[in-house]
Design an enzyme around this catalytic site. Structure first.
Site, PDB file in Angstrom:
ATOM      1  N   TYR A  54       0.819  -1.215   0.000  1.00  0.00           N
ATOM      2  CA  TYR A  54       0.000   0.000   0.000  1.00  0.00           C
ATOM      3  C   TYR A  54       0.853   1.265   0.000  1.00  0.00           C
ATOM      4  O   TYR A  54       1.770   1.418   0.812  1.00  0.00           O
ATOM      5  CB  TYR A  54      -0.942   0.032   1.206  1.00  0.00           C
ATOM      6  CG  TYR A  54      -1.708   1.340   1.304  1.00  0.00           C
ATOM      7  CD1 TYR A  54      -2.725   1.618   0.394  1.00  0.00           C
ATOM      8  CD2 TYR A  54      -1.374   2.307   2.243  1.00  0.00           C
ATOM      9  CE1 TYR A  54      -3.414   2.816   0.441  1.00  0.00           C
ATOM     10  CE2 TYR A  54      -2.053   3.509   2.301  1.00  0.00           C
ATOM     11  CZ  TYR A  54      -3.070   3.765   1.397  1.00  0.00           C
ATOM     12  OH  TYR A  54      -3.734   4.948   1.429  1.00  0.00           O
ATOM     13  N   HIS A  84      -3.530  16.530  -2.868  1.00  0.00           N
ATOM     14  CA  HIS A  84      -3.979  16.668  -1.489  1.00  0.00           C
ATOM     15  C   HIS A  84      -3.800  18.091  -0.949  1.00  0.00           C
ATOM     16  O   HIS A  84      -4.167  18.363   0.198  1.00  0.00           O
ATOM     17  CB  HIS A  84      -3.236  15.676  -0.588  1.00  0.00           C
ATOM     18  CG  HIS A  84      -3.763  14.269  -0.692  1.00  0.00           C
ATOM     19  ND1 HIS A  84      -3.881  13.613  -1.887  1.00  0.00           N
ATOM     20  CD2 HIS A  84      -4.208  13.395   0.254  1.00  0.00           C
ATOM     21  CE1 HIS A  84      -4.360  12.405  -1.680  1.00  0.00           C
ATOM     22  NE2 HIS A  84      -4.579  12.253  -0.385  1.00  0.00           N
ATOM     23  N   ASN A 196       0.739  11.394   5.851  1.00  0.00           N
ATOM     24  CA  ASN A 196       0.102  10.554   6.865  1.00  0.00           C
ATOM     25  C   ASN A 196       0.664  10.958   8.219  1.00  0.00           C
ATOM     26  O   ASN A 196       1.879  11.083   8.388  1.00  0.00           O
ATOM     27  CB  ASN A 196       0.430   9.086   6.612  1.00  0.00           C
ATOM     28  CG  ASN A 196      -0.736   8.294   6.052  1.00  0.00           C
ATOM     29  OD1 ASN A 196      -0.626   7.095   5.902  1.00  0.00           O
ATOM     30  ND2 ASN A 196      -1.839   8.930   5.762  1.00  0.00           N
ATOM     31  N   TYR A 281     -18.085  30.770  46.409  1.00  0.00           N
ATOM     32  CA  TYR A 281     -17.258  29.680  45.880  1.00  0.00           C
ATOM     33  C   TYR A 281     -16.135  30.164  44.969  1.00  0.00           C
ATOM     34  O   TYR A 281     -15.068  29.565  44.907  1.00  0.00           O
ATOM     35  CB  TYR A 281     -18.131  28.687  45.109  1.00  0.00           C
ATOM     36  CG  TYR A 281     -19.030  27.830  45.949  1.00  0.00           C
ATOM     37  CD1 TYR A 281     -19.082  27.964  47.339  1.00  0.00           C
ATOM     38  CD2 TYR A 281     -19.849  26.873  45.355  1.00  0.00           C
ATOM     39  CE1 TYR A 281     -19.914  27.176  48.103  1.00  0.00           C
ATOM     40  CE2 TYR A 281     -20.690  26.081  46.112  1.00  0.00           C
ATOM     41  CZ  TYR A 281     -20.727  26.239  47.491  1.00  0.00           C
ATOM     42  OH  TYR A 281     -21.563  25.453  48.236  1.00  0.00           O
ATOM     43  N   PHE A 330      -2.225   6.717  12.068  1.00  0.00           N
ATOM     44  CA  PHE A 330      -2.545   8.077  11.618  1.00  0.00           C
ATOM     45  C   PHE A 330      -3.831   8.613  12.235  1.00  0.00           C
ATOM     46  O   PHE A 330      -4.127   9.801  12.142  1.00  0.00           O
ATOM     47  CB  PHE A 330      -2.689   8.101  10.090  1.00  0.00           C
ATOM     48  CG  PHE A 330      -3.575   6.994   9.564  1.00  0.00           C
ATOM     49  CD1 PHE A 330      -4.932   6.988   9.817  1.00  0.00           C
ATOM     50  CD2 PHE A 330      -3.032   5.950   8.833  1.00  0.00           C
ATOM     51  CE1 PHE A 330      -5.749   5.971   9.351  1.00  0.00           C
ATOM     52  CE2 PHE A 330      -3.849   4.919   8.356  1.00  0.00           C
ATOM     53  CZ  PHE A 330      -5.210   4.940   8.621  1.00  0.00           C
ATOM     54  N   GLU A 416     -12.576   5.753   4.921  1.00  0.00           N
ATOM     55  CA  GLU A 416     -12.251   6.377   6.204  1.00  0.00           C
ATOM     56  C   GLU A 416     -13.575   6.659   6.913  1.00  0.00           C
ATOM     57  O   GLU A 416     -14.101   7.779   6.899  1.00  0.00           O
ATOM     58  CB  GLU A 416     -11.445   7.656   5.966  1.00  0.00           C
ATOM     59  CG  GLU A 416     -10.128   7.367   5.257  1.00  0.00           C
ATOM     60  CD  GLU A 416      -9.515   8.593   4.602  1.00  0.00           C
ATOM     61  OE1 GLU A 416     -10.010   9.715   4.831  1.00  0.00           O
ATOM     62  OE2 GLU A 416      -8.537   8.422   3.856  1.00  0.00           O
TER      63      GLU A 416
END
Length: 512
Positions: A54, A84, A196, A281, A330, A416
């Site tokens: 992969y 990307h 990644n 308080y 990842f 994903e």
């Protein structure tokens, strides 16, 4: 510029804080170089073989079943990075981008990514020379790594995209050339190794952590000053109370506040004969609240320290087992949880601080301070609307503190199908911290004004130094004036740690 030598797997929070606050350059300990080279050699054998691996000789994500010819592996990595680069929104701050690059260097330095040593050398050189990729803030769901933002970093290394150098934003190739560096052509798996990983999410979470810890320290100072301003009791700071409960943060917060208030004439003036049995308080429970926030921050810190030292790309090269294995390191779920924890701590520090502001400006509760801390109320409004502003900021932080890690959504054609949302969970910490520093800044001004009204009685030596520091930036408020600059100056003193430094008393450490 300071250069830190980092040993992957053994980097501490102190190292990471130094990289963030001082923008230190970094280099990997040369002892990790052989492991990097062994992993790269294993990738080279995979490229020469026939088995599908992969990201080495296959497509990515849903396209993993598509086999890529060996002569196209370099093109595969180039296309991966350029396709990307889909980040949008404003560029992240330079300090954040440099921390991100250092984190990526650490991950590659674990010797499980299969990249060439030259790739790590280029990142080191970019940090040393000051070539900082322009990285858009939005686009990651914190799942298959912080893909889009890390792609913008990798693009500059290839001579694409944009980078800042010498204070000017320019094309990536020009920035490298101007700095005396050359772009790199990515080899097998190198593009995948660069994008990644969780380094974008982790960098923002660490920045939020460091800012939150500094704010927690500042809150100890402002809360001690507020206690004296309203003539509050120090009895709730008795050490035995906190040791009986046992929480580290609470014990340390109480200890810090005792040190800050030690020697106050204001406190001594009302030890006897004070009709008030207990304070509200927001005064009485400060160690319990701020201390609990400190404990939560420490839990997040431990997670982020581990993550900063982790190999988080995919697949990973297991050289001892002679395997290249696809996994899921990842996935940024640990970072997402840590970011949500930090957000809760930030919100709660601000919530109790806002109640202290409301207390100080209220003449019914402030033990005879004038309404809204102005010497002539009615004609003047004093800190009336400054308190309203803190209420608005507090409310905003409550909304922002809602968990992000539970907001999964499937992406990439359902490959994903569970994502962490760690990226925007971590990014939201910076606006939350901006809000918190402004809340604490207003408290600082109100508490200093309250202590001024107690003259001729004086506060402790430590808190007197804080008031002196405040008055270097903001005059005591008499008649009403244009307030916005005062609030910004006070917030700046909180954000930079100036009042912690002025107090000069020991503060709790973030690490173990």
């Amino acid at each position: 510029m300071t250069t830190l030598t980092l040993t992957p797997g053994a980097v501490t929070l102190d190292h990471l804080a130094q990289i963030y606050w001082s923008e230190a350059a970094v280099r990997l300990d040369p002892a990790c170089h052989p492991d990097i080279e062994r992993a790269h050699a294993r990738i080279a054998r995979a490229v020469a073989g026939t088995d599908a691996v992969y990201g080495v000789n296959t497509g990515f994500g849903k396209l993993a079943s598509v086999k890529i010819a060996s002569e196209d592996t370099a093109t595969l990595q180039r296309n991966l990075i350029l396709s990307h680069c889909c980040g949008v929104g404003p560029a992240i701050p330079r300090r954040m981008a440099r921390l991100l690059m250092a984190l990526k260097l650490l991950s590659l330095g674990r010797g499980a990514s299969g990249v060439r040593l030259e790739l790590t050398h280029l990142i080191e050189a970019m940090l040393d020379k000051g070539v900082t990729p322009v990285i858009p803030a939005q686009g990651s769901v914190g799942a298959s790594g912080d893909l889009a933002p890390l792609a913008h970093m990798a693009a500059v290394m290839m001579g694409h995209g944009e980078a800042e150098f010498g204070g000017t934003v320019m094309a990536g190739d020009k920035a490298l050339e101007t700095a005396g560096l050359s772009p790199i052509e990515l080899g097998p798996k190198e593009g995948l190794a660069l994008i990644n990983g969780t380094q974008f999410s982790t960098a923002f979470a660490l920045a939020g952590l460091f800012g939150a810890w500094r704010a927690a320290h500042s809150a100890l100072v402002t809360s001690a000053l507020s206690t004296d301003a309203i003539m509050g009791s120090t009895a709730p700071l008795q050490p035995e109370i906190h040791s009986l409960r046992g929480h580290r943060g609470q014990i340390e917060a109480g200890e810090a506040m005792r040190a800050l208030l030690d020697g106050s004439e204001i406190r001594e003036s009302h030890r006897d004969g004070d009709a008030r049995v207990q304070d509200p308080y927001c005064i009485r429970c400060q160690p319990q609240v701020t201390g609990a926030a400190m404990d939560v921050l420490r839990q997040a810190a431990r997670t982020l320290e581990i993550e900063a030292n982790a190999a988080t790309d995919n697949p990973l090269v297991l050289t001892d087992a002679d395997l290249i294995v696809s996994g899921g390191n990842f996935h940024a779920e640990p970072v997402g949880f840590a970011a949500d924890m930090i957000a809760l701590a930030v919100a709660e520090i601000g919530t109790i601080a806002q109640r202290r502001v409301a207390l100080i400006v209220d003449p019914v509760l402030s033990h005879d301070l004038p309404a809204f801390l102005t010497p002539r109320p009615g004609l003047n409004s004093g800190y009336m609307i400054a308190e309203v502003t803190t209420a608005a900021l507090m409310s905003e932080n409550k909304h922002l503190a809602n968990p992000c890690v539970t907001d999964s959504t499937p992406t990439s054609a359902n490959q994903e199908d569970h994502v962490s949302m760690a990226a925007h969970g971590a990014r939201r910490l910076m606006p939350m911290l901006d809000n918190l520093t402004r809340i604490l800044g207003v408290e600082l001004l109100c508490a200093a004004q309250g202590v001024d009204f107690r003259a001729p009685l004086t506060t402790s030596a430590a808190l007197a130094r804080v008031v002196v520091r405040v008055r270097q930036e903001v005059e005591t408020l008499g008649d009403d004036r244009y307030m916005a600059p005062d609030l910004e100056r006070a917030a700046h003193m909180i954000a930079t740690g100036a009042i912690i430094e002025a107090a000069g008393t020991p503060m709790p450490e973030l690490g173990a």
